[in-house]
Design an enzyme around this catalytic site. Structure first.
Site, short mmCIF file in Angstrom:
data_model
loop_
_atom_site.label_atom_id
_atom_site.label_comp_id
_atom_site.label_asym_id
_atom_site.label_seq_id
_atom_site.Cartn_x
_atom_site.Cartn_y
_atom_site.Cartn_z
N GLU A 239 -58.58 13.76 -25.90
CA GLU A 239 -57.50 14.84 -25.50
C GLU A 239 -58.07 15.87 -24.77
O GLU A 239 -59.19 16.50 -25.35
CB GLU A 239 -57.12 15.66 -27.04
CG GLU A 239 -56.12 14.59 -27.73
CD GLU A 239 -54.95 13.99 -27.14
OE1 GLU A 239 -54.55 14.68 -25.99
OE2 GLU A 239 -54.48 13.02 -27.49
N CYS A 273 -55.12 24.27 -23.63
CA CYS A 273 -55.13 23.02 -22.89
C CYS A 273 -53.85 22.77 -22.00
O CYS A 273 -53.66 22.29 -20.68
CB CYS A 273 -55.70 21.64 -23.55
SG CYS A 273 -54.55 21.11 -24.88
#
Length: 504
Positions: A239, A273
């Site tokens: 990720e 993010c």
């Protein structure tokens, strides 16, 4: 496990105040094999438990977190510099929700699944079983140090794996908190272990041959981990970063979109993010939207008290990334709408909330992840141009589309190269544990959350059963005289006219 003279300690500084608030013992690299030894020993007993027994431990963990929610929020806030409200809403709540989701769905998702058997294999039964992989290494980041560590941990544990966590050395207090929570929840010894330290410790665990690696962090580090994992054929989930576009069409609810842009760009001081790091606004409303956005951003309060909106940056090195991107844009003619030039910044970890216009698509501020309170705003003229702008980076984690035209919203969303798209909202897909989460392009490999997020930590095992009554199968030897029989059978069975007749 180690003698006193071997212990190295990390000083923990509170980003918002600059004070040293604790010292944490680092895990010596030479102890890495002992972690794996303990994890493999614990795996045998843990994997043999029924899924319901494993989720019983998760219930205890959840209740402990609920009972100590305020204390945990204060640890997160002190360690990261984020405000208390964000600690509880964006770190603790999603973790508790994930535990609930796993408790509710793990039994169904991970139990043996029956699969239809083809007609030509009549008399047999087909199943899928989910077999735990073994020792799962979780390497977690500093921006959401509780949620982004614990969600993969509890997913792996539900599947029967033992877990080693290497939390970020930037937020070690949260790592110690996680270690303490699992210990006091009564998890069997060795089932969950936490190792503390920096890159050297992380590299040692990565090369220690775990059975699965789950990494959340930068693209650069993710590529290094993937290279090491490839040498030993270790499966991974990565990720990684994002540069998420927010596309606002002229028929959007402007007041809602303005508030969403401010929150989507500056929550956790932009250290998300999935932050809205690029804002594309249709030219017909560009000026009006920009003025509303500036007013909204200028009304936000930065600080570390209970009523503050935006906290500090967490990692000092991240300030340099933001500084470099902003300086390059200003040197090439971009215009500050809010905020200050980097040369006028204060010396603390609170960066001004910065809106910048007149930027070009090839600038770092558009092409590279900022991970800070920096928002470029760009006008567009057509739907095609907006889509091209949005898809024009190496990232593809999340995006948002703003319009009251449902058909347009779905059309544009379908064309965005992104792991997730939100219509008339921002960021929130990660909060729905029923949805898969992950990125495209350099935003990562793999998905977690949802049923897939439980199953990635297991091997899928195909099983077919036959009662064994028949002496032989038709496709076994000898083949003499069988070819014309098979030819006629298959032509008849697979003929298109047969299918059409069936559907008519």
């Amino acid at each position: 496990m180690h003698s006193v003279e071997e212990v190295q300690k990390m000083s923990v500084m509170a980003p918002a105040t600059g004070e040293i608030i604790a010292e944490i013992e680092e895990t010596p690299v030479h102890e890495v094999p002992f972690f794996y030894q303990e994890a493999r020993k614990a795996f045998g007993a843990w994997s043999s438990l029924a899924i319901s027994e494993r989720t019983g431990y998760l219930r205890k963990l959840k209740q402990l977190m609920v009972d100590e929610m305020d204390e945990i929020a204060k640890i997160i806030s002190a360690d990261t510099g984020k405000v208390l409200t964000e600690s509880i809403v964006a770190d603790i709540m999603p973790t508790l929700d994930a535990i609930d989701h796993i408790i509710k769905h793990a039994e169904k998702a991970l139990s043996r699944q029956k699969v239809k058997t083809p007609l030509l294999l009549i008399g047999k039964k087909s199943f899928i079983e989910y077999m735990p992989r073994g020792v799962v290494l979780v390497i977690s980041p500093w921006n959401y140090p509780l949620q982004l560590a614990m969600v993969p941990m509890i997913s792996a544990l539900a599947g029967g794996n033992s877990v080693i966590l290497k939390p970020s050395e930037v937020t070690p207090l949260v790592g110690k908190c996680i270690e303490d929570l699992f210990r006091r929840s009564g998890f069997p010894e060795g089932t969950v272990q936490v190792a503390h330290g920096g890159k050297e410790v992380g590299a040692a665990f990565t090369s220690g041959k775990p059975d699965y690696i789950f990494f959340t962090g930068s693209v650069r580090t993710g590529k290094i981990i993937q290279q090491q994992a490839a040498k030993d054929l270790i499966p991974t989930t990565l990720e990684l970063g994002g540069k998420d576009p927010m596309i606002v069409f002229e028929d959007a609810n402007l007041d809602r979109a303005v508030k969403a842009a401010a929150w989507g760009a500056f929550t956790n001081s932009g250290q998300v993010c999935m932050s809205a790091e690029r804002l594309y606004v249709e030219r017909s409303i560009y000026g009006k939207f920009l003025e509303k956005l500036k007013k909204e951003v200028n009304s936000l309060h930065q600080g570390n008290d209970i009523n503050s909106d935006v906290g500090s940056m967490t990692f000092p090195a991240q300030k340099d990334v933001v500084r470099e991107q902003l300086n390059e844009a200003l040197e090439r003619g971009a215009k500050l709408e809010t905020g200050l030039k980097p040369s006028d910044w204060k010396g603390d970890m609170f960066l001004p909330l910065t809106i910048i216009t007149e930027v070009e698509q090839d600038m770092k501020i558009i092409q590279e992840e900022s991970f800070g309170p920096l928002l470029p705003v760009v006008p567009f003229d057509t739907e095609e141009e907006a889509i091209a702008f949005a898809n024009g980076t190496v990232y593809g984690l999340n995006a948002s589309v703003w319009t009251q035209d449902k058909v347009k919203a779905r059309r544009v969303s379908s064309r965005l190269v992104s792991g997730a798209v939100v219509i008339n909202d921002v960021l929130i897909t990660v909060a729905n544990h029923g949805l898969p989460f992950g990125g495209t392009k350099e935003s990562g490999i793999g998905r977690y959350h949802s049923e897939a997020g439980l199953r990635i930590f297991c091997h899928e095992k195909a099983i077919m059963e036959d009662m064994g009554f028949m002496k032989s199968e038709i496709q076994w030897y000898p083949y003499k005289g069988k070819y014309p029989l098979f030819l006629n059978l298959f032509k008849s069975y697979f003929a298109e006219k047969k299918r059409l007749a069936h559907f008519c």
